[in-house]
Motif scaffolding. Structure first.
Motif, PDB file in Angstrom:
ATOM      1  N   ASP A 123      -6.034  -9.353  -9.851  1.00  0.00           N
ATOM      2  CA  ASP A 123      -4.907  -8.934  -9.014  1.00  0.00           C
ATOM      3  C   ASP A 123      -5.167  -7.574  -8.386  1.00  0.00           C
ATOM      4  O   ASP A 123      -4.878  -7.351  -7.206  1.00  0.00           O
ATOM      5  N   SER A 127      -5.991  -6.848  -4.313  1.00  0.00           N
ATOM      6  CA  SER A 127      -4.988  -6.056  -3.596  1.00  0.00           C
ATOM      7  C   SER A 127      -5.604  -5.093  -2.594  1.00  0.00           C
ATOM      8  O   SER A 127      -4.915  -4.593  -1.697  1.00  0.00           O
ATOM      9  N   ASN A 155       4.253  -5.625  -9.807  1.00  0.00           N
ATOM     10  CA  ASN A 155       3.263  -6.677 -10.076  1.00  0.00           C
ATOM     11  C   ASN A 155       2.476  -6.424 -11.358  1.00  0.00           C
ATOM     12  O   ASN A 155       2.148  -7.370 -12.088  1.00  0.00           O
ATOM     13  N   TYR A 156       2.136  -5.176 -11.628  1.00  0.00           N
ATOM     14  CA  TYR A 156       1.385  -4.836 -12.842  1.00  0.00           C
ATOM     15  C   TYR A 156       1.451  -3.324 -13.037  1.00  0.00           C
ATOM     16  O   TYR A 156       1.707  -2.572 -12.092  1.00  0.00           O
TER      17      TYR A 156
END
Length: 342
Positions: A123, A127, A155-156
């Protein structure tokens, strides 16, 4: 270029050993220098590295590790130990401390270093948060480009970004050229908001800067910050107390003035996003490089930590409790400062 090598040794076969005698441990793989003549000269002048003494220096560091930290689970290969000697200009004591710090940092921050492998960071990599430019600067430094605006906190967590940066540094430092030349960081803070900046508090700042300054064998030659909003004054206020003077003096704030950036990083190595002529910024290629190294990272970071080795991490945690509590206590003041800068 010929290099001195360890003398060949013939080990007795297992069959010839007595019942109570064990075979000797295998010798670490021999080192073969990959530096050009120009970089050998640069290493001699800037790092005090003498090719004729190189293996002697490595052996000295290896002996110190075995004597002072016999339970430290670390590679003792020539090429690996050379990273630490070069990062500390062949000062044995400082190189040893850097090696111990390197492992201590990894033991004391499991959120970052557990299961650390490229496939766990897809991820972040997809990005466009970070990449390494395809061309080096005039001094031969690779340019690590970081774009915090690409991170969406929902998201994280921010620690995932730190994990991706660390993997990138690990990959870069495998090159002897990087060990000698160092790296440059290009940080684009365009669009970084107050809410996003608040995730980078004193605790995170202390940890990250501690790794970069005292826990990783890499030479950071410059940090160029572009498109920084007013909020960056608050961010830098968080960072600066943990920076050594030498590193603090290598921070350059350019704002939106790309001409100022180009006096340090020429246009022919920069993508068009930063006024360069090297095409569009490519983040996919570096992600592919990291993902192709999956097996190496799994071997390095995804193995159980020996029980005796975990003492290092526990010691570091104990020593850092007071300062970490101070970081937490100062968070209210930092948030106030961020708001005043916004």
């Amino acid at each position: 270029m010929s290099e001195e090598s360890d003398s060949l040794r013939t080990s007795p076969s297992v069959a010839s050993l007595s019942e109570n005698e064990l075979p000797p441990p295998p010798e670490p793989p021999g080192y073969v220098c990959s530096l050009t003549e120009e970089l050998v000269t640069k290493a001699r002048e800037e790092l005090q590295e003498k090719p004729e003494w190189r293996l002697r220096d490595v052996q000295a560091l290896r002996d110190m590790v075995r004597k002072e930290y016999p339970n430290l689970s670390t590679s003792l290969e020539d090429a690996f130990l050379l990273r630490f000697l070069r990062a500390r200009k062949f000062d044995y004591d400082r190189a040893l401390q850097l090696l111990v710090n390197y492992h201590s940092c990894r033991r004391s921050w499991p959120e970052v270093f557990s299961n650390l492998k490229p496939s766990a960071l897809k991820d972040v990599l997809s990005s466009g948060f970070l990449t390494v430019l395809p061309h080096t600067d005039p001094r031969g430094c690779h340019v690590l480009c970081i774009r915090p605006d690409r991170w969406i906190p929902s998201n994280y967590p921010i620690t995932e970004n730190i994990r991706a940066i660390y993997l990138t540094l690990e990959k870069l430092i495998q090159s002897e050229e990087t060990q000698v030349n160092g790296i440059v960081i290009l940080a684009d803070y365009k669009g970084v908001s107050l809410s996003k900046a608040s995730h980078f508090g004193p605790f995170i700042a202390k940890k990250v800067i501690g790794i970069l300054q005292d826990g990783f064998p890499i030479r950071i030659k410059a940090v160029h910050v572009v498109n920084e909003p007013r909020i960056f004054k608050g961010i830098f206020a968080i960072i600066k107390p943990f920076l050594k003077e030498k590193i603090a003096n290598r921070f350059f704030l350019h704002g939106s003035d790309l001409n100022s950036l180009h006096t340090n990083l020429p246009r022919n190595i920069l993508p068009k996003e930063y006024g360069g002529t090297a095409g569009e910024l490519d983040t996919a290629s570096w992600s592919a490089v990291l993902l192709a190294s999956e097996d190496d990272f799994v071997k390095e970071f995804c193995q159980p930590v020996p029980t005796c080795d975990s003492i290092l991490g526990q010691a570091l945690l104990s020593e850092g409790l007071a300062s970490d509590m101070q970081c937490d206590d100062s968070m209210r003041a930092v948030k106030s400062q961020l708001y005043s800068c916004y």
